[in-house]
Design a protein around this motif. Structure first.
Motif, PDB file in Angstrom:
ATOM      1  N   ARG A   1       4.386  16.847 -12.600  1.00  0.00           N
ATOM      2  CA  ARG A   1       5.451  16.713 -13.606  1.00  0.00           C
ATOM      3  C   ARG A   1       6.502  15.715 -13.157  1.00  0.00           C
ATOM      4  NH1 ARG A   1       9.920  20.303 -14.747  1.00  0.00           N
ATOM      5  NH2 ARG A   1       9.101  21.754 -13.190  1.00  0.00           N
ATOM      6  N   LEU A   2       6.785  15.693 -11.855  1.00  0.00           N
ATOM      7  CA  LEU A   2       7.761  14.751 -11.301  1.00  0.00           C
ATOM      8  C   LEU A   2       7.267  14.299  -9.933  1.00  0.00           C
ATOM      9  CD1 LEU A   2      10.529  13.410 -11.806  1.00  0.00           C
ATOM     10  CD2 LEU A   2      11.561  15.286 -10.505  1.00  0.00           C
ATOM     11  N   GLY A   3       7.028  12.991  -9.801  1.00  0.00           N
ATOM     12  CA  GLY A   3       6.493  12.458  -8.557  1.00  0.00           C
ATOM     13  C   GLY A   3       7.581  12.115  -7.550  1.00  0.00           C
ATOM     14  N   ALA A   4       7.155  11.545  -6.437  1.00  0.00           N
ATOM     15  CA  ALA A   4       8.091  11.173  -5.375  1.00  0.00           C
ATOM     16  C   ALA A   4       8.960  10.006  -5.822  1.00  0.00           C
ATOM     17  CB  ALA A   4       7.324  10.818  -4.107  1.00  0.00           C
ATOM     18  N   SER A   5      10.210  10.023  -5.397  1.00  0.00           N
ATOM     19  CA  SER A   5      11.179   8.992  -5.761  1.00  0.00           C
ATOM     20  C   SER A   5      11.156   7.858  -4.736  1.00  0.00           C
ATOM     21  CB  SER A   5      12.578   9.606  -5.797  1.00  0.00           C
ATOM     22  OG  SER A   5      12.989   9.946  -4.477  1.00  0.00           O
ATOM     23  N   PRO A   6      11.898   6.763  -4.993  1.00  0.00           N
ATOM     24  CA  PRO A   6      12.007   5.708  -3.978  1.00  0.00           C
ATOM     25  C   PRO A   6      12.550   6.215  -2.641  1.00  0.00           C
ATOM     26  CG  PRO A   6      12.747   4.888  -6.102  1.00  0.00           C
ATOM     27  CD  PRO A   6      12.494   6.356  -6.286  1.00  0.00           C
TER      28      PRO A   6
ATOM     29  N   TYR B   1       0.830  -1.207   0.000  1.00  0.00           N
ATOM     30  CA  TYR B   1       0.000   0.000   0.000  1.00  0.00           C
ATOM     31  C   TYR B   1       0.864   1.256   0.000  1.00  0.00           C
ATOM     32  CZ  TYR B   1      -3.224   3.594   1.713  1.00  0.00           C
ATOM     33  OH  TYR B   1      -3.955   4.752   1.865  1.00  0.00           O
ATOM     34  N   LEU B   2       1.895   1.270   0.818  1.00  0.00           N
ATOM     35  CA  LEU B   2       2.778   2.434   0.900  1.00  0.00           C
ATOM     36  C   LEU B   2       3.424   2.724  -0.451  1.00  0.00           C
ATOM     37  CD1 LEU B   2       5.243   3.212   3.789  1.00  0.00           C
ATOM     38  CD2 LEU B   2       5.999   3.373   1.435  1.00  0.00           C
TER      39      LEU B   2
ATOM     40  N   VAL C   1      11.132   5.205   1.186  1.00  0.00           N
ATOM     41  CA  VAL C   1      11.944   4.834   2.352  1.00  0.00           C
ATOM     42  C   VAL C   1      11.696   5.808   3.501  1.00  0.00           C
ATOM     43  CG1 VAL C   1      14.305   4.581   3.212  1.00  0.00           C
ATOM     44  CG2 VAL C   1      13.702   3.714   0.939  1.00  0.00           C
ATOM     45  N   ALA C   2      11.627   7.106   3.183  1.00  0.00           N
ATOM     46  CA  ALA C   2      11.393   8.113   4.211  1.00  0.00           C
ATOM     47  C   ALA C   2      10.027   7.916   4.868  1.00  0.00           C
ATOM     48  CB  ALA C   2      11.487   9.507   3.597  1.00  0.00           C
TER      49      ALA C   2
END
Length: 322
Positions: free
Chosen positions: A246-251, A231-232, A255-256
């Motif tokens: 335009r640019l989403g959250a990264s891996p 889910y996360l 982790v954060a």
């Protein structure tokens, strides 16, 4: 499925003792205080953004005053140099050797006041130390102490003489939060206490750096169901597909968020994480990592709006609750 009775975690008592101590000065902002402490125990860095006079610096100073640890404050200005933060190597003529003189970043808690007033070159000096906990100077690596936390403040409306934080640096902050105006009764309490002993300097430490470091390690033992991991990640991945983004959250964002989720569960005396932890922390952890399209910005869409949309549309597997 019946939820087992929560087993107290070692982090919870000290977490709330710290929150109580800070709340003696920062009135009526318990949720904000707990977000800041969640960031501390998740070994993350905190960006506090709000209008002037709402208590951004006070919150940071109260958190530092509540912990018996090294504290340094840097007032960011346009003429601040990277070496003013990280330190400098000097030549000792009497010994014929070079010596590294550590800068303020080698404290346990570093307050960077009005961080967006420094030049991009100076801001970038924090990138390595925020991500890797070390400073490299003249080819030599110098680790910073643990726990280590950067608390940065910036005004959201005073844009004269400021430099927007680059996306790479924003991504290093585990959370971005706002303090906001206090409610009526809290503001009355603030002005009644003005000039008395309700200041950051009046607070006594209620924890040590060593205790904080030990409890940081204990938070990693919080259980997370496989369905909650799924889910996360789907929540984070959904930020990359919306048309307004335009640019989403990264891996790194995934982790954060997981680190923060574990701390929130531990602070509530639970040995396991809930989907509610993800929903409560997705905004502070992910919203500042998103880059919106110009069209979305013109319509007044914010990162928090995007996170709210994601949480409303991403389905939740019932097995995500242990």
């Amino acid at each position: 499925m019946t939820t087992p009775h929560p087993t107290p975690t070692p982090l919870a008592p000290l977490f709330h003792t710290l929150a109580d101590n800070i709340e003696r000065v920062v009135k009526g902002k318990r949720d904000t205080i707990e977000l800041a402490l969640t960031c501390l125990f998740a070994e993350g860095h905190l960006l506090i953004e709000d209008v002037p006079g709402t208590g951004k610096t006070t919150l940071a100073r109260c958190l530092a005053a509540s912990i018996e640890a090294d504290f340094a404050r840097v007032q960011f200005t346009p003429d601040l140099l990277p070496s003013d933060i990280t330190g400098v190597t000097v030549y000792r003529q009497n010994t014929g050797t070079f010596e590294f003189l550590p800068g303020p970043v080698f404290a346990n808690i570093v307050l960077g006041d009005e961080i967006n007033r420094a030049s991009p070159k100076t801001q970038s000096a924090l990138l390595e130390v925020m991500e890797e906990g070390r400073v490299t100077a003249d080819g030599t690596t110098h680790p910073v102490p643990r726990p280590f936390m950067v608390i940065a403040t910036q005004n959201s409306v005073d844009m004269g003489g400021t430099y927007p934080l680059p996306e790479a640096q924003l991504d290093r902050f585990l959370m971005r939060i706002t303090v906001g105006y206090p409610d009526h009764s809290s503001e009355v309490a603030v002005i009644k206490g003005a000039g008395t002993d309700t200041t950051p300097e009046s607070l006594s430490p209620v924890a040590t750096a060593r205790e904080i470091a030990e409890l940081i390690a204990s938070a990693t033992e919080i259980q997370v169901a496989d369905a909650l991991y799924d889910y996360l990640v789907r929540v984070v991945a959904a930020t990359r597909t919306l048309p307004d983004v335009r640019l989403g959250a990264s891996p790194r964002g995934s982790v954060a968020l997981l680190r923060a989720v574990r701390v929130r569960a531990a602070s509530q005396s639970r040995p396991y994480a809930f989907p509610e932890d993800v929903k409560a922390l997705a905004g502070p952890v992910l919203a500042h990592r998103l880059i919106l399209t110009p069209e979305a910005e013109l319509r007044g869409v914010t990162g928090m709006d995007v996170i709210d949309e994601v949480l409303a549309t991403v389905p939740l597997d019932s097995r995500a609750r242990v």
